[in-house]
Design a protein around this motif. Structure first.
Motif, PDB file in Angstrom:
ATOM      1  N   ALA A 319       0.458  -1.258   0.305  1.00 32.06           N
ATOM      2  CA  ALA A 319      -0.183  -0.114  -0.248  1.00 32.06           C
ATOM      3  C   ALA A 319       0.710   1.267   0.138  1.00 32.06           C
ATOM      4  O   ALA A 319       0.531   1.831  -1.045  1.00 32.06           O
ATOM      5  N   GLY A 320       1.473   0.982   1.049  1.00 35.32           N
ATOM      6  CA  GLY A 320       2.453   2.537   1.032  1.00 35.32           C
ATOM      7  C   GLY A 320       3.330   2.332  -0.362  1.00 35.32           C
ATOM      8  O   GLY A 320       3.824   3.969  -1.106  1.00 35.32           O
ATOM      9  N   MET A 321       3.902   1.837  -1.251  1.00 33.14           N
ATOM     10  CA  MET A 321       5.110   1.752  -2.239  1.00 33.14           C
ATOM     11  C   MET A 321       3.697   2.124  -3.637  1.00 33.14           C
ATOM     12  O   MET A 321       4.150   2.591  -4.439  1.00 33.14           O
ATOM     13  N   GLY A 322       2.762   2.059  -3.314  1.00 27.05           N
ATOM     14  CA  GLY A 322       1.035   2.330  -4.039  1.00 27.05           C
ATOM     15  C   GLY A 322       1.434   3.399  -4.336  1.00 27.05           C
ATOM     16  O   GLY A 322       1.247   4.506  -5.012  1.00 27.05           O
ATOM     17  N   ALA A 323       0.798   4.005  -2.543  1.00 28.49           N
ATOM     18  CA  ALA A 323       0.842   5.724  -3.002  1.00 28.49           C
ATOM     19  C   ALA A 323       1.696   6.222  -2.766  1.00 28.49           C
ATOM     20  O   ALA A 323       1.497   7.062  -3.595  1.00 28.49           O
ATOM     21  N   VAL A 324       2.756   5.818  -2.985  1.00 29.98           N
ATOM     22  CA  VAL A 324       4.117   7.192  -2.981  1.00 29.98           C
ATOM     23  C   VAL A 324       4.461   7.317  -4.429  1.00 29.98           C
ATOM     24  O   VAL A 324       4.312   7.714  -4.934  1.00 29.98           O
ATOM     25  N   THR A 325       4.114   5.849  -5.680  1.00 34.00           N
ATOM     26  CA  THR A 325       4.154   5.830  -6.387  1.00 34.00           C
ATOM     27  C   THR A 325       3.267   6.751  -7.222  1.00 34.00           C
ATOM     28  O   THR A 325       3.675   6.943  -8.173  1.00 34.00           O
ATOM     29  N   ALA A 326       2.079   6.670  -6.975  1.00 36.74           N
ATOM     30  CA  ALA A 326       0.988   7.331  -7.832  1.00 36.74           C
ATOM     31  C   ALA A 326       0.830   8.765  -7.374  1.00 36.74           C
ATOM     32  O   ALA A 326       0.397   9.932  -8.301  1.00 36.74           O
ATOM     33  N   ALA A 327       1.625   8.812  -5.586  1.00 36.88           N
ATOM     34  CA  ALA A 327       2.094  11.164  -5.790  1.00 36.88           C
ATOM     35  C   ALA A 327       2.941  11.344  -6.527  1.00 36.88           C
ATOM     36  O   ALA A 327       3.444  12.823  -6.337  1.00 36.88           O
ATOM     37  N   PRO A 329       5.589  12.920  -9.734  1.00 34.34           N
ATOM     38  CA  PRO A 329       5.640  13.096 -11.197  1.00 34.34           C
ATOM     39  C   PRO A 329       6.087  11.895 -11.403  1.00 34.34           C
ATOM     40  O   PRO A 329       7.169  11.271 -11.380  1.00 34.34           O
ATOM     41  N   THR A 330       5.556  11.199 -12.773  1.00 38.79           N
ATOM     42  CA  THR A 330       5.731  10.556 -13.748  1.00 38.79           C
ATOM     43  C   THR A 330       7.710   9.881 -14.050  1.00 38.79           C
ATOM     44  O   THR A 330       8.136   8.794 -14.276  1.00 38.79           O
ATOM     45  N   GLU A 331       7.891  11.530 -14.721  1.00 40.89           N
ATOM     46  CA  GLU A 331       9.164  11.489 -14.568  1.00 40.89           C
ATOM     47  C   GLU A 331      10.305  11.123 -13.451  1.00 40.89           C
ATOM     48  O   GLU A 331      11.548  11.306 -13.439  1.00 40.89           O
ATOM     49  N   ARG A 332      10.007  11.357 -12.234  1.00 39.38           N
ATOM     50  CA  ARG A 332      10.608  11.449 -10.750  1.00 39.38           C
ATOM     51  C   ARG A 332       9.742  10.253 -10.270  1.00 39.38           C
ATOM     52  O   ARG A 332      10.750   9.422  -9.161  1.00 39.38           O
ATOM     53  N   ARG A 333       9.194   9.289 -10.485  1.00 37.56           N
ATOM     54  CA  ARG A 333       8.784   7.507 -10.042  1.00 37.56           C
ATOM     55  C   ARG A 333      10.167   6.723 -10.154  1.00 37.56           C
ATOM     56  O   ARG A 333       9.838   5.991  -8.427  1.00 37.56           O
ATOM     57  N   GLY A 334      11.208   6.918 -10.629  1.00 36.09           N
ATOM     58  CA  GLY A 334      12.294   5.867 -10.031  1.00 36.09           C
ATOM     59  C   GLY A 334      13.422   6.400  -9.075  1.00 36.09           C
ATOM     60  O   GLY A 334      13.288   5.825  -8.187  1.00 36.09           O
ATOM     61  N   GLU A 335      13.295   6.731  -9.035  1.00 29.76           N
ATOM     62  CA  GLU A 335      14.105   8.381  -7.739  1.00 29.76           C
ATOM     63  C   GLU A 335      13.229   8.272  -6.717  1.00 29.76           C
ATOM     64  O   GLU A 335      14.431   7.699  -5.750  1.00 29.76           O
ATOM     65  N   VAL A 336      12.051   8.053  -6.296  1.00 31.21           N
ATOM     66  CA  VAL A 336      11.354   7.674  -5.486  1.00 31.21           C
ATOM     67  C   VAL A 336      11.145   7.231  -4.934  1.00 31.21           C
ATOM     68  O   VAL A 336      11.406   6.469  -3.688  1.00 31.21           O
TER      69      VAL A 336
END
Length: 394
Positions: A319-327, A329-336
């Protein structure tokens, strides 16, 4: 064999390669009491050996996190298998602290490479009939491999000769078979004409931090529980519960990872807004049972704690991974995402070493109870943060 059957076979072969690699990372778990007895290691040394794994994982995540997009999935999978084989060879060398530390670091590097690359490769290789289940299969391969390692090594070390070497010899044979699967598998990445191998930066954009912080705290607490069981459970079983059967120790750790897999799968059935809070509650309840098991010297309570905490960890992580990914920006998802995983793997190193320090100075029982309280407090802080943020938004 038809093309459809061949693609399905290669899909499952790569998934099994994922299982084999992750299994290799947890093989030492039931062997730690044997190392303590034969080499005279303290509990602190054992936890340091265990924690060296996180150094390898974090290093691989930061350095090679995006490499499979640049040079392809197969070269990275092959590299992960080579590091896994080198780790097994280090444990076969054994006989002292240095080879065990080297083995754990190499094992961590293999896991760091596989965690991202193999997940993507399994999803991309999925035939149309299995596309909907590909992510689930990748998750099960990851967590199933982690759980099978202690069970497999525990059974072999308990009932067959050469307890410190046999499981690693078998592991090398399985890695060789996995290598054949990687050779036969097609490349699924679209590699650029000029690959750019860069180190993954670790940052969280300001607009994501409100979601990231409670998810990271809950994830930290959950992964600390995984570290507790994979590093300290053998000592708890032997010194507090008076169970010296390595197969039984491996089975308890296996149940934790099975429960985590169930939690990761089952969290999708919960309303999205309640997934992370439910995971936090599960962690608090599970670690409370673990504390009671230590106080009462009860195997039943320890198993119950492993099951409840495992489900809570699985729900909170997914759930945490999903929430963080959804929040993000697309271009920074790998970094986050990389930052999130670094936080999680710190959780299976520093807190566990802390247990080793306390165990050597005050005692294992006190260390276990203190650790349980700390994890429960972390999960409660994450839960309170989630509920406070929800009220503020409402």
């Amino acid at each position: 064999m038809t093309e459809t059957h061949r693609s399905a076979a290669l899909f499952f072969a790569v998934a099994l390669t994922f299982v084999v690699t992750m299994m290799g990372t947890t093989l030492p778990t039931p062997l730690y009491p044997i190392y303590q007895e034969q080499l005279g290691f303290s509990q602190l040394v054992i936890t340091v050996i265990f924690a060296a794994y996180a150094v390898g994982v974090i290093g691989a995540l930061i350095v090679t996190g995006s490499w499979s997009d640049q040079i392809g999935r197969r070269p990275m999978l092959a590299a992960g298998l080579l590091f896994s084989a080198a780790s097994a060879c280090a444990f076969l060398w054994g006989g002292g602290l240095a080879p065990l530390l080297i083995g754990r670091v190499l094992s961590g590097i293999s896991a760091g490479i596989f965690t991202g690359t193999a997940t993507v490769a399994v999803v991309e290789l999925a035939p149309a009939a299995w596309a909907g289940s590909a992510t689930l299969i990748a998750t099960a391969a990851n967590m199933g491999g982690l759980g099978l390692g202690p069970l497999f090594a525990g059974v072999l070390s308990q009932y067959l000769p050469a307890p410190l070497t046999l499981c690693f010899i078998v592991d090398l044979a399985l890695i060789a078979l996995a290598g054949m699967a990687v050779v036969l598998a097609p490349e699924t990445a679209r590699r650029p004409a000029r690959p750019r191998l860069r180190i993954q930066s670790l940052q969280v954009p300001p607009e994501v931090r409100g979601v990231f912080v409670p998810a990271a705290i809950a994830g930290f607490a959950g992964f600390a529980v995984l570290g507790l069981f994979t590093a300290i459970a053998p000592a708890f079983m032997g010194q507090i519960l008076n169970y010296s059967n390595h197969a039984l120790t491996g089975a308890v750790v296996f149940l934790l990872f099975v429960a985590s897999t169930v939690g990761q799968i089952g969290q999708a059935r919960l309303p999205e807004r309640w997934r992370l809070p439910v995971g936090c509650v599960g962690l608090i309840a599970g670690i409370a049972l673990v504390a009671l098991a230590i106080i009462a010297s009860s195997l039943g309570l320890l198993v119950g704690g492993a099951l409840v905490a495992g489900v809570g960890q699985g729900v909170a992580f997914r759930a945490g991974m999903g929430a963080v990914t959804a929040a993000s920006p697309t271009e920074r998802r790998g970094e986050v995402a990389s930052t999130f995983f670094v936080v999680l793997y710190i959780a299976i190193s520093i807190p566990v070493v802390g247990i080793g320090v306390v165990a050597d100075t005050i005692g294992l029982r006190v260390a276990g109870i203190g650790f349980s309280i700390a994890v429960a407090v972390l999960a409660a802080v994450a839960l309170a943060s989630l509920l406070t943020r929800r009220r503020a938004v409402a």
